[in-house]
Write a protein that holds these residues in place. Structure first.
Motif: not given
Length: 912
Positions: A643-645, A836, A838-840
């Motif tokens: 996963n990108r995160m 985690e 809401d995103g970057e």
């Protein structure tokens, strides 16, 4: 002492996360990727090789104080070079001449206008020489393994010979202008189609159509392949004359809306067994079909006609005495509605059994049960891995190569080149055209034999139709090879030779980058014999020196194989002395202007059991240091999709490490253990701080810290223990790791009092409740009260118990700009929650509000808490969150820099 060389970028810093992300993404690339030319095990990702070579050759800006006199100007220039690497590693830019030329220009600038040659003495699948060539560098490689050499020649040596040449086939040309190896690729595809037509004329009758059931529309349809099960005589004396299936599954399709399975029909009176195709079915039906006749792991089955147990011992006895047979379970066809299933017929079984091959690979299977799963089941040679019909098909295609040569009315060299690629297509086809491939019901497609680095024993297998137009078709294989050739990018010259790494002669201007064997990982020579027999049959006349032996050389292969060397101790000594000799040749002869880069791959079991001080890793490092190298850097490389995160993985060590090495000074001195420990305490903390500044993920920190730590250890001739014995590398690794732990623990003192309390409480209790009295003692020692921590909004305290609030319990409207009791703990947890949930971009907005000065302390806390979770609490899930935050930290800070604060409640994005 004055430094005689300019430091290269890789000795200081690289954009590790961007390289790892590109390497992981590359694994999903299929069409046109050079790895699809032919299977090779454990290839290094091209993105990683490309980035490492660039950083190995380009000067770090700190080497030019006249141009970059301050830390600020050095950092600006370093970021510019990072941006070049970040563009360079993207798969879509691997054929982008503008991006590649920008990289080549930087290399020329650092190398005085001359591009140095690169040599890989363990070239394997050819990733490093290929990427050197792509960067415009003269690329050289060698390998003891003839299969690896053949792949390397096809990847980097043959294409430049026919650069920009038009195809010579008599058919209609695909285009009017040809560059690089596009013409050669088109000829490979054309003659692959020609071979398929000729082969169909000769053996097409062996692959008849099948009658499709009414559930799939009825009528006859082309066959994609046949699903077979191995059989043994029933162990029940009443049915000993009946061959019963030993199948691991009766599932045909698990695709939603298209489920299908086999229902066994058993008639005890007539002693017959047949199979009906069932479409749809309940969950219980599918669950029942899932295990076939298998009862447990290994060769444990039940007799479908009597219910008796079929034991592993019985299966082996039947196999060795020639009583193991096979039965056709079902036929996979290409129907109007897609892939469908037809019932087995005696006609199809008879046709499959009606042919005999005129040749098969006769090389004996190695006695290596860890990797050769078919041992003990009557298999003796590599030829035994195929059915007769598969051998006839592969031989037919192989025989046609000589006719292709006569069809090409061009130079012998060009005909040999086309034949080489078509031979590789046949060789790679063998991986999908053998009796140990599986039918994957979840994807309704073939699974090739080498799904991992082993030859497995299969109880039911899929026999592909080599004229089906799907996986297992010769033309699919030839087209795949053609696409790999088509994407070749013209650059420097290339040459791959067949030679042992201990015998290589280097020129003094050569740059070394290599991916050696990894201690006791895989005996590639044993597995390579599967392909070698076919390649030798097809290419020995073109490459007599490469295919001069009956099998792949094994005893000189540099792996710690206890089977070959009569025990673990002998195997370790063989590896250590051989690797030391091979690396010594590198260290003595190669260029002093550039560091060497050497890859080491960790086995997952090695990581889990021993971590950064594992036996294999320590032995490998010992060989590097004994050879005369000083290790000045270690960069963890990840190749798994994630996963990108959480791109750096959860809390596991990286798949492989790149060691950056320089020649050790001739006058290196000897020091004591105490002196070494003092040097570590002095030099390691600032080095780790630099790694943190570069946002090395916490999971990668143990391997990254090895670089500067081993830099201290390996610059000395010897480090003496108290009894005057030399310190081992394994001991040095343990001391380095201990210093890293000490450094991370020291971070604790830099946080605000409430965060220090919470971090201590977290180490002891996690998110569970604890006694108030203990909490009060911890708080008092930090000059605060429990109430102060509660007021900060990070703990709950009631009824004599205290616990830390989980992230989803924290104030959702928290604003760091208005919080009158700001803590680093709270900032860290809110950042992770934003990332985690809401995103970057949301996390970057919050980071902007926190501010750059406080943000650095937040990052320190994430490193500290990762260490607590991983080493003290064994909380992998929580560790993943802290690791994930650092993994994208560079991206967050860049994104935050594009956000402009306009007032307390609104933010806008700036275009920069």
């Amino acid at each position: 002492m004055t430094q005689a060389y300019k430091k290269k970028l890789i000795e200081v810093a690289i954009p590790l996360e961007a390289i790892n992300a590109a390497s992981a993404r590359e694994k999903s690339i299929r069409h046109g990727h050079p790895s699809t030319l032919h299977l090779w095990w454990a290839r290094r990702p091209l993105a990683a090789c490309r980035a490492v070579l660039f950083a190995q050759l380009v000067d770090d800006p700190s080497s030019h104080p006249d141009q970059f006199p301050t830390d600020e100007t050095v950092e600006v220039e370093r970021k510019r070079l990072f941006q070049i690497i970040e563009e360079l590693v993207k798969w879509e830019n691997s054929t982008n001449e503008e991006v590649l030329e920008r990289a080549r220009a930087e290399i020329r600038r650092s190398c005085g206008g001359e591009l140095p040659p690169v040599y890989d003495p363990f070239s394997g699948g050819g990733s490093i020489p290929l990427e050197a060539q792509r960067l415009g560098l003269p690329a050289y490689g060698s390998d003891l393994n003839p299969v690896a050499v053949m792949i390397g020649k096809a990847m980097i040596e043959i294409p430049p010979k026919f650069k920009d040449m038009e195809p010579i086939h008599p058919g209609i040309k695909d285009r009017s202008f040809y560059r690089n190896a596009e013409g050669l690729a088109e000829d490979v595809k054309y003659y692959g189609e020609w071979m398929r037509e000729k082969a169909w004329e000769r053996i097409g009758h062996l692959y008849p159509d099948a009658e499709t059931p009414e559930a799939y529309g009825g009528g006859r349809a082309p066959v994609i392949g046949w699903i077979w099960s191995r059989t043994v005589p029933s162990p029940d004396p009443a049915f000993s004359d009946v061959q019963v299936p030993i199948a691991s599954s009766f599932l045909l399709s698990l695709k939603s809306g298209r489920t299908a399975w086999l229902e066994p029909v058993v008639d005890r009176q007539t002693k017959s067994i047949s199979f009906k195709i069932r479409v749809g079915g309940s969950k219980a039906d599918l669950e029942s079909a899932k295990s076939g006749t298998k009862e447990a792991r290994g060769a444990n089955f039940r007799c479908i006609i009597s219910g008796s147990a079929i034991t592993p011992k019985y299966v082996k006895e039947c196999a060795r005495s020639g009583k193991m047979g096979r039965t056709l379970l079902a036929v996979v066809v290409s129907a109007k509605s897609g892939r469908a299933f037809a019932e087995a017929t005696s006609q199809h079984e008879h046709i499959a059994d009606s042919v005999r091959p005129n040749w098969e690979p006769g090389t004996k299977l190695p006695n290596h049960s860890q990797y050769i799963g078919v041992l003990g089941y009557g298999y003796e040679t590599f030829g035994d891995l195929f059915t007769d019909r598969q051998l006839v098909a592969l031989n037919t295609f192989a025989d046609l190569l000589e006719e292709v040569r006569s069809e090409i009315r061009q130079s012998d060299d060009y005909a040999s080149a086309v034949v080489t690629y078509l031979a590789l297509a046949i060789s790679r086809l063998a991986d999908s055209c053998n009796a140990h491939c599986r039918w994957a019901a979840d994807k309704i497609q073939l699974k090739n034999m080498f799904g991992r680095q082993a030859i497995p024993m299969t109880w039911d297998y899929f026999e592909a139709n080599p004229f089906s137009g799907t996986a297992g078709d010769f033309l699919v294989s030839a087209t795949t090879v053609s696409k790999a050739v088509d994407r070749w990018v013209g650059g420097g010259s290339g040459k791959i030779v067949n030679i042992d790494a201990q015998s290589v002669t280097y020129s003094s201007d050569m740059v070394i980058s290599s991916d050696p064997p990894y201690y006791d990982n895989i005996p590639y020579a044993d597995l390579s014999d599967f392909f070698y027999g076919w390649l030798r049959r097809m290419l020995r006349e073109i490459y007599p020196s490469i295919f001069g032996t009956m099998a792949v050389p094994k005893m000189d292969e540099l792996v710690a194989d206890r089977m070959r060397h009569s025990g673990t101790s002998n195997a370790e000594q063989f590896f250590l002395s051989g690797m030391t000799a091979a690396v010594s040749r590198m260290a003595r002869s190669s260029s002093e202007a550039f560091p060497a880069t050497i890859y080491y791959a960790f086995k997952q079991s090695e990581i889990a059991q021993e971590g950064v001080s594992s036996t294999g890793w320590a032995t490998f490092l010992q060989a590097i240091i004994d050879a005369g190298y000083s290790v000045v850097g270690t960069w963890p490389m990840r190749t798994e999709m994630a996963n990108r995160m959480r791109a750096a993985g959860s809390n596991a060590l990286a798949n492989s490490v790149v060691l950056v090495c320089r020649k050790k000074e001739e006058m290196a001195e000897t020091i004591t253990r105490a002196e070494f420990t003092r040097a570590l305490k002095r030099e390691l903390p600032p080095a780790i701080a630099e790694l943190q500044a570069a946002s090395i993920a916490p999971a990668d920190m143990p391997q990254s810290a090895i670089g500067p730590g081993m830099g201290v250890f390996s610059r000395y001739a010897t480090v003496l223990e108290a009894d005057d014995s030399p310190m081992s590398v394994k001991t040095a690794l343990q001391l380095i790791n201990s210093q890293l732990d000490e450094y991370l623990n020291d971070l604790h003192g830099e946080f605000d009092a409430e965060t220090r309390f919470t971090a201590t409480w977290f180490q002891q209790n996690g998110f569970d409740k604890g006694v108030y009295g203990t909490a009060n003692s911890i708080a008092t020692a930090r000059g605060i009260s429990v109430e102060s921590v509660k007021h900060a909004g990070i703990i709950e305290s009631s009824a004599g118990k205290v616990r830390i609030l989980k992230r989803d319990e924290l104030d959702p409207d928290w604003d760091p700009e208005t919080d009158d009791h700001f803590t680093i703990w709270e900032a860290c947890q809110h950042l992770i929650r934003a990332l985690e949930n809401d995103g970057e971009y949301a996390a970057a907005e919050l980071l902007k509000k926190i501010g750059s000065e406080r943000a650095e302390t937040v990052k320190d806390l994430a490193y500290y808490l990762y260490d607590v979770c991983g080493n003290k609490r064994q909380d992998a899930k929580e560790a993943t969150s802290y690791n994930g935050l650092i993994a994208v930290w560079t991206d967050l800070t860049r994104l935050a820099a594009t956000i402009r604060v306009t007032d307390k409640n609104r933010q806008t994005r700036m275009d920069i």
